[in-house]
Motif scaffolding. Structure first.
Motif, PDB file in Angstrom:
ATOM      1  N   ASP A  44       0.876  -1.173   0.000  1.00  0.00           N
ATOM      2  CA  ASP A  44       0.000   0.000   0.000  1.00  0.00           C
ATOM      3  C   ASP A  44       0.914   1.224   0.000  1.00  0.00           C
ATOM      4  N   GLY A  45       1.149   1.793  -1.195  1.00  0.00           N
ATOM      5  CA  GLY A  45       2.174   2.824  -1.359  1.00  0.00           C
ATOM      6  C   GLY A  45       2.060   3.985  -0.404  1.00  0.00           C
ATOM      7  N   LEU A  46       0.876   4.572  -0.306  1.00  0.00           N
ATOM      8  CA  LEU A  46       0.724   5.777   0.514  1.00  0.00           C
ATOM      9  C   LEU A  46       0.916   5.479   1.984  1.00  0.00           C
ATOM     10  N   ASN A  47       0.397   4.342   2.449  1.00  0.00           N
ATOM     11  CA  ASN A  47       0.511   3.997   3.857  1.00  0.00           C
ATOM     12  C   ASN A  47       1.956   3.734   4.226  1.00  0.00           C
ATOM     13  N   VAL A  48       2.650   2.989   3.340  1.00  0.00           N
ATOM     14  CA  VAL A  48       4.050   2.637   3.628  1.00  0.00           C
ATOM     15  C   VAL A  48       4.929   3.878   3.571  1.00  0.00           C
ATOM     16  N   ALA A  49       4.621   4.799   2.662  1.00  0.00           N
ATOM     17  CA  ALA A  49       5.443   6.014   2.554  1.00  0.00           C
ATOM     18  C   ALA A  49       5.356   6.860   3.804  1.00  0.00           C
ATOM     19  N   ASN A  50       4.283   6.706   4.575  1.00  0.00           N
ATOM     20  CA  ASN A  50       4.100   7.533   5.764  1.00  0.00           C
ATOM     21  C   ASN A  50       4.595   6.867   7.037  1.00  0.00           C
ATOM     22  N   ILE A  51       5.353   5.775   6.933  1.00  0.00           N
ATOM     23  CA  ILE A  51       5.797   5.115   8.166  1.00  0.00           C
ATOM     24  C   ILE A  51       6.829   5.939   8.905  1.00  0.00           C
ATOM     25  N   SER A  52       7.453   6.878   8.220  1.00  0.00           N
ATOM     26  CA  SER A  52       8.421   7.716   8.928  1.00  0.00           C
ATOM     27  C   SER A  52       8.167   9.158   8.551  1.00  0.00           C
ATOM     28  N   VAL A  53       8.349  10.060   9.511  1.00  0.00           N
ATOM     29  CA  VAL A  53       8.119  11.474   9.198  1.00  0.00           C
ATOM     30  C   VAL A  53       9.371  12.117   8.612  1.00  0.00           C
ATOM     31  N   HIS A  54      10.465  11.375   8.603  1.00  0.00           N
ATOM     32  CA  HIS A  54      11.710  11.975   8.124  1.00  0.00           C
ATOM     33  C   HIS A  54      11.864  11.774   6.643  1.00  0.00           C
ATOM     34  N   VAL A 112      11.406   0.139   1.548  1.00  0.00           N
ATOM     35  CA  VAL A 112      10.599  -1.056   1.838  1.00  0.00           C
ATOM     36  C   VAL A 112      10.548  -1.959   0.611  1.00  0.00           C
ATOM     37  N   VAL A 113      10.359  -1.347  -0.554  1.00  0.00           N
ATOM     38  CA  VAL A 113      10.229  -2.162  -1.772  1.00  0.00           C
ATOM     39  C   VAL A 113      11.548  -2.862  -2.084  1.00  0.00           C
ATOM     40  N   SER A 114      12.673  -2.159  -1.870  1.00  0.00           N
ATOM     41  CA  SER A 114      13.965  -2.808  -2.125  1.00  0.00           C
ATOM     42  C   SER A 114      14.193  -3.975  -1.187  1.00  0.00           C
ATOM     43  N   GLU A 115      13.800  -3.804   0.065  1.00  0.00           N
ATOM     44  CA  GLU A 115      13.964  -4.890   1.034  1.00  0.00           C
ATOM     45  C   GLU A 115      13.188  -6.121   0.591  1.00  0.00           C
ATOM     46  N   LEU A 116      11.938  -5.881   0.127  1.00  0.00           N
ATOM     47  CA  LEU A 116      11.131  -7.020  -0.321  1.00  0.00           C
ATOM     48  C   LEU A 116      11.725  -7.635  -1.581  1.00  0.00           C
ATOM     49  N   CYS A 117      12.266  -6.782  -2.445  1.00  0.00           N
ATOM     50  CA  CYS A 117      12.863  -7.289  -3.692  1.00  0.00           C
ATOM     51  C   CYS A 117      14.077  -8.146  -3.387  1.00  0.00           C
ATOM     52  N   ASP A 118      14.854  -7.739  -2.366  1.00  0.00           N
ATOM     53  CA  ASP A 118      16.025  -8.531  -1.981  1.00  0.00           C
ATOM     54  C   ASP A 118      15.634  -9.923  -1.551  1.00  0.00           C
ATOM     55  N   GLN A 119      14.415 -10.062  -1.018  1.00  0.00           N
ATOM     56  CA  GLN A 119      13.965 -11.389  -0.610  1.00  0.00           C
ATOM     57  C   GLN A 119      13.418 -12.170  -1.797  1.00  0.00           C
ATOM     58  N   GLY A 120      13.480 -11.590  -2.970  1.00  0.00           N
ATOM     59  CA  GLY A 120      13.152 -12.321  -4.186  1.00  0.00           C
ATOM     60  C   GLY A 120      11.676 -12.490  -4.449  1.00  0.00           C
ATOM     61  N   LEU A 121      10.894 -11.444  -4.178  1.00  0.00           N
ATOM     62  CA  LEU A 121       9.440 -11.584  -4.317  1.00  0.00           C
ATOM     63  C   LEU A 121       8.916 -10.719  -5.463  1.00  0.00           C
ATOM     64  N   THR A 122       7.799 -11.147  -6.029  1.00  0.00           N
ATOM     65  CA  THR A 122       7.108 -10.332  -7.040  1.00  0.00           C
ATOM     66  C   THR A 122       6.222  -9.337  -6.318  1.00  0.00           C
ATOM     67  N   ILE A 123       6.439  -8.068  -6.589  1.00  0.00           N
ATOM     68  CA  ILE A 123       5.776  -7.011  -5.809  1.00  0.00           C
ATOM     69  C   ILE A 123       4.843  -6.215  -6.696  1.00  0.00           C
ATOM     70  N   LEU A 124       3.718  -5.790  -6.122  1.00  0.00           N
ATOM     71  CA  LEU A 124       2.839  -4.819  -6.772  1.00  0.00           C
ATOM     72  C   LEU A 124       2.725  -3.626  -5.828  1.00  0.00           C
ATOM     73  N   VAL A 125       2.980  -2.437  -6.342  1.00  0.00           N
ATOM     74  CA  VAL A 125       2.856  -1.218  -5.534  1.00  0.00           C
ATOM     75  C   VAL A 125       1.634  -0.457  -6.009  1.00  0.00           C
ATOM     76  N   LEU A 126       0.752  -0.118  -5.066  1.00  0.00           N
ATOM     77  CA  LEU A 126      -0.451   0.655  -5.403  1.00  0.00           C
ATOM     78  C   LEU A 126      -0.278   2.071  -4.904  1.00  0.00           C
ATOM     79  N   GLY A 127      -0.627   3.026  -5.739  1.00  0.00           N
ATOM     80  CA  GLY A 127      -0.510   4.413  -5.310  1.00  0.00           C
ATOM     81  C   GLY A 127      -1.523   5.270  -6.022  1.00  0.00           C
ATOM     82  N   ARG A 128      -1.312   6.550  -5.942  1.00  0.00           N
ATOM     83  CA  ARG A 128      -2.201   7.478  -6.638  1.00  0.00           C
ATOM     84  C   ARG A 128      -1.407   8.302  -7.623  1.00  0.00           C
ATOM     85  N   LYS A 129      -2.110   8.905  -8.578  1.00  0.00           N
ATOM     86  CA  LYS A 129      -1.421   9.542  -9.711  1.00  0.00           C
ATOM     87  C   LYS A 129      -0.555  10.719  -9.282  1.00  0.00           C
ATOM     88  N   HIS A 130      -0.847  11.335  -8.155  1.00  0.00           N
ATOM     89  CA  HIS A 130      -0.029  12.492  -7.772  1.00  0.00           C
ATOM     90  C   HIS A 130       1.386  12.075  -7.365  1.00  0.00           C
TER      91      HIS A 130
END
Lengths: 559, 419
Positions: free
Chosen positions: A385-395, A405-423
């Motif tokens: 969930d792109g927007l939710n994950v992007a807000n896990i840190s205020v920095h 987060v996506v790179s970490e999941l990619c390192d584990q060798g998984l097929t990922i789908l990222v959902l977000g909004r056009k902005h």
């Protein structure tokens, strides 16, 4: 145990907490059990199990946030509120006499009060709230009777509630006889009170016609039935009790835990009784009801009292290997069956995504294009969930958090789908174009319109990618769960969510991304031929409705 | 005689102590372990002290508690009185018991009567319609709330009636005292002035002419009446009240809009309620265009702009060539974005008022009522100034206007309306 530790300097407008972990060393283990499953998540076995769904997490988080926002202000507010309430109480409180008064004294009190015609009612209300002695109330009623010749129904009702709450059985019976003789029919409130009061006395059989009277007008409530059933059991007539219980279940009312406790306490060792009590446990399993500590203790004593079967009960919890702490038995898996899964898929599509009007959350064109996209793409292993994950840190820029987060999941060798909004695709301070490009290289992406809601798409993709597809989000999805039509589907959704949602509890930019492990066992009353495991709520534990208990009662049979 | 007797009793008690005096007077059963006396309304409370025969200071002698000392009260006299009353009534009438299952209407009637007796807030009389509506409600709490609402309404009417009667009584009294006829208007004094009276009739005529002109040449403003399914009946009635106010504000403005009520189906809740409030004659004489057609069919699509609080686009300047649409909707439901969904379905342009840009929002929904909306639109049309127009937003919702527009206002625009 607090997850966060704060440093002393806190700026006024922006709090900059530095967060330390409870264990300084990082440890990655690859236990052998995981290799057998197709998707692997490297997670820490030895850590104490923490989950968003564990009982008490919400309360702890709320307290921590309160601490963060500053305790001083709150204390001031509380003191002010106390002062206000004290002032209010002092001004409006009429004093209740502490001994029975004579009619003259009552008359004087009444004439001195602000509203003489409302005086008896208000005085009785105050007495009920304070739980005063019955004699004082009786003296008031004596005055009213002498003054106006009769006591009105309202005041009799209030007096009855005082007697019932104080447990004065003889008074309750006297008042009941009086009311029956003076008034043709009583109202439902009176019947409910009488049910509660009379069920504990020796004339408890008169409860049953009262229940019939209530049934003529409205369906009796859980409390009405509960009082009647516990009265029957306490007075030794279990036949009537069981009949009423069956009636209640047919109406679809769930009994109170005190009723069940009563049943377990007064059970004999007859075979049919045993079956009925086991039926209660099966009901608790099917409706995901968690017993409270008192009830679970009664269940334990009952099991242990069964002759010749040799049950022993122990309180325990589930360890990190998903086994019971005391008997080492494996817990039931949280995986849904095939039909449950397809039913959930279909219900989520119909109710959560489309609902009454597709346009509330998205548009038909967008939904169709997403469906085509999912069909074209390979099966996903994890949905972010792109927007939710992007807000896990205020920095820092949000796109960088997402990228980490996506790179970490990619390192584990998984097929990922990222959902977000056009902005997110537009370059700005928070959304770096290069980060988004990098994300697009390592994961599939789908961006919805800015005014559409993206969570339903997440659920759709996760459900359609198969049973082993997980999703990453901190959102508890309660609003989407509430769109589902009936409680069985909601329980199914919650079960699926516990087994498939990965939560990133906190993240500091630069450090490794850690996921909270999803649950692998189902927290529900479960049994095998030689054991029963019941999760229960401890006394004093504040468990929200979207959380599950962590304590279990383990009952094992010795041969 | 009674008084003397009590005096004697008091003396006796003081001399002999308690046990003998209790034997001298009648005892009555009251369920209390100690003996008690009948208390009559005129009994005086006498106090007694224990006699001490040793040379201890009086204050060291333990004084008996006041409860034991005073004469006992009969606490169960009310029970015996009620029983006698019940016995008498029993002889007079026979108890009629209701057998078998009751129909829902009868059950509701019994419920209302029982609750009235039990002292709950229940109106004294209910019409048949209200009884029907009540029996359709399923839960006890919804019935209780409905009855409470009706009883409060009845209370207002009763208070009004009482006030009216009191005034009438005063007037009659004054008439008797001063000796003039109540009905004649002789107490109205004629004024001697050169200024002619401006009849309200004249103002009405002027406003009607203006409305007629607006219908021919004025800018259209559409109220979309397609939200029946999303509102309760209470909310629908509130919507119609707001529409009445809108019509009034519009008529009194300098340059009125040409109001359209679109999607108004003939027998819908809106239509019935409007007829009830206006009356058939006034409804037909109103200077509003009402149609069951959709606004998309009447106006060209490029000109339509749907005003809704959920829209991402902000309305910065009022365009005198566009047709603005407002949803005739009291938005108390849990579902948000209903009007936006409608606009999305018809692929219309949407806009929201620049509330964030001009006001420091405090707390409260950004959904404004219909009369507030129309006043804002009328003001922005006349003056072009948002400061004057947004004065009609209730003060409790905001903490004041932003003083001047600095460069920061650009970032205010980026205020993440998105999550």
């Amino acid at each position: 145990i607090d997850i966060f530790l704060f440093c002393n300097t806190v700026l006024k407008f922006r709090s900059k907490p530095t967060e330390f972990r409870s264990k300084p060393t990082e440890f990655r283990s690859k236990p052998t059990e995981f290799r057998s499953k197709p998707t692997e998540f490297r997670s820490e076995e030895h850590r104490p199990f923490r989950s968003v769904f564990a009982a008490g997490t919400a309360r702890r988080t709320a307290e921590m946030l309160k601490k963060r926002e500053g305790r001083a202000e709150e204390k001031e507010e509380e003191e002010e509120m106390d002062r206000c309430s004290v002032r209010y109480k002092a001004s409006s409180q009429q004093e209740i006499p502490d001994r029975p008064l004579s009619p003259e004294e009552w008359r004087k009190l009444r004439d001195d009060s602000s509203r003489p015609d409302r005086f008896p009612g208000r005085m009785l209300n105050l007495m009920l709230a304070a739980g005063t002695d019955v004699d004082v109330a009786k003296s008031l009623l004596a005055f009213i009777a002498l003054d106006s010749g009769t006591v009105p129904y309202v005041l009799l009702l209030k007096y009855l509630s005082l007697c019932v709450s104080g447990g004065h059985h003889s008074e309750v019976l006297d008042t009941y006889d009086l009311m029956k003789s003076c008034f043709k029919t009583l109202d439902i409130g009176a019947y409910s009170l009488l049910l509660k009061g009379i069920s504990r006395t020796e004339r408890w059989r008169e409860m049953l016609p009262m229940l019939e009277e209530i049934k003529k007008i409205v369906t009796p409530t859980r409390r009405n039935y509960g009082d009647a059933i516990s009265g029957a059991f306490l007075n030794g007539d279990s036949e009537t009790g069981w009949t009423l219980y069956n009636e209640m279940m047919e109406l679809g009312l769930e009994p109170n835990q005190e009723v069940w406790q009563c049943m377990f306490n007064s059970a004999t060792s007859l075979q049919k009784d045993k079956e009925k009590l086991l039926d209660i446990l099966i009901y608790m399993r099917e409706n995901q009801v968690y017993p409270q500590e008192m009830l679970v203790k009664s269940i334990k004593t009952w099991f242990q009292s069964l002759p010749g079967e040799g049950w022993t009960g122990r309180f325990s919890s589930v360890d990190s290997r998903d086994r019971c702490g005391s008997c080492q038995a494996e817990m039931e898996s949280i995986e849904l069956t095939e039909e449950e899964y397809s039913q959930l898929k279909q219900r989520v599509m119909a109710n959560v995504i489309e609902g009454r009007d597709v346009f509330f959350k998205t548009t038909p064109q967008e939904l169709q294009s997403f469906k085509n996209f999912v069909k074209k793409s390979p099966a996903f292993d994890v949905i972010v969930d792109g927007l939710n994950v992007a807000n896990i840190s205020v920095h820092g820029p949000k796109s960088q958090n997402l990228l980490a987060v996506v790179s970490e999941l990619c390192d584990q060798g998984l097929t990922i789908l990222v959902l977000g909004r056009k902005h997110m695709m537009q370059h700005s301070k928070m959304w770096n174009r290069y980060d988004i490009l990098k994300i697009k290289q390592i994961a599939h992406c789908f961006f919805t319109d800015n005014i559409s809601k993206d969570d339903p798409f997440l659920l759709y993709a996760a459900l359609h990618s198969g049973n082993n597809c997980k999703f990453v989000s901190r959102d508890l999805m309660r609003d989407h769960k509430a769109c589902l039509p009936d409680s069985a589907t909601r329980r199914l959704f919650f079960k699926w969510q516990r087994g498939h949602q990965l939560v990133v509890p906190w993240y500091v930019p630069g450090k490794k991304v850690r996921f909270q492990r999803e649950l692998r066992y189902d927290t529900v009353v479960q049994s095998t031929p030689t054991s029963w495991h019941l999760p229960y709520d401890e006394d004093g534990e504040d468990r929200s409705s979207y959380e599950i208990p962590q304590k279990w009662l383990c009952l094992t049979k010795q041969h | 005689m009674t008084f003397l007797r009590l005096q004697v009793v008091g003396v006796l008690r003081r001399c002999c102590g308690r046990p003998s005096s209790s034997a001298a007077l009648k005892c009555h059963y009251s369920g209390l372990p100690t003996s008690s006396f009948i208390s009559t309304p005129s009994s005086a409370l006498t106090s007694s002290r224990a006699l001490s025969t040793t040379w201890i200071l009086r204050k060291d002698v333990p004084q008996p508690k006041d409860e034991e000392a005073r004469p006992k009260l009969d606490l169960d006299v009310w029970k015996s009185m009620m029983r006698t009353v019940a016995l008498q009534e029993d002889r007079v009438k026979t108890k009629d018991k209701v057998e078998g299952k009751l129909s829902p209407l009868e059950a509701t009637r019994m419920l209302v009567d029982a609750w009235r007796l039990a002292g709950r807030l229940v109106p004294d009389s209910l019409t048949d319609e209200q009884m029907e509506a009540l029996s359709k409600l399923t839960t006890k709490s919804s019935k209780r709330k409905f009855l409470k609402h009706l009883s409060i309404k009845e209370g207002y009417k009763k208070a009004k009636m009482e006030k009216k009667e009191k005034k009438m009584a005063e007037r009659m009294e004054r008439a008797d005292r001063e000796g003039f006829d109540v009905d004649s208007k002789a107490d109205v004094k004629l004024k001697n002035t050169f200024l002619m009276k401006f009849w309200s009739r004249s103002l009405d005529t002027l406003l009607f002419w203006r409305s007629a002109q607006a219908m021919q040449y004025g800018q259209p403003l559409v109220f979309d009446m397609s939200y029946e399914q999303h509102m309760s009946s209470h909310d629908a009635k509130n919507t119609v009240s707001q529409l009445l106010q809108c019509e009034g504000w519009n008529r009194r403005s300098v340059d009125p809009f040409h109001l359209h009520f679109c999607n108004l189906q003939p027998n819908s809740v809106y239509h019935q309620e409007l007829l009830k409030r206006y009356g058939q004659e006034t409804w037909e004489r109103l200077f509003i265009t009402t149609t069951s057609q959709r606004h998309v069919d009447i106006f060209p699509r490029e000109n339509l702009v749907y005003l809704t609080a959920d829209s991402p686009n902000v309305l910065r300047t009022f365009d005198h060539n566009k047709v603005y649409i407002i949803g005739a909707f009291v938005d108390r439901s849990a579902q948000s974005g209903v009007s936006l969904a409608n606009a999305k379905r018809l692929k219309l342009a949407t806009a929201r008022l620049p509330l964030n840009e001009h006001l420091q929002w405090d707390c409260g929904a950004k959904n404004l009522t219909l009369d507030q909306m129309i006043q804002i639109l009328i003001t922005i049309k006349e003056t072009g100034s948002w400061e004057k127009a947004l004065e009609f937003v209730p003060i409790r919702k905001h903490g004041g206007f932003y003083e001047q527009k600095t460069e920061n206002s650009v970032f205010i625009r980026f205020h993440q309306w998105y999550e």
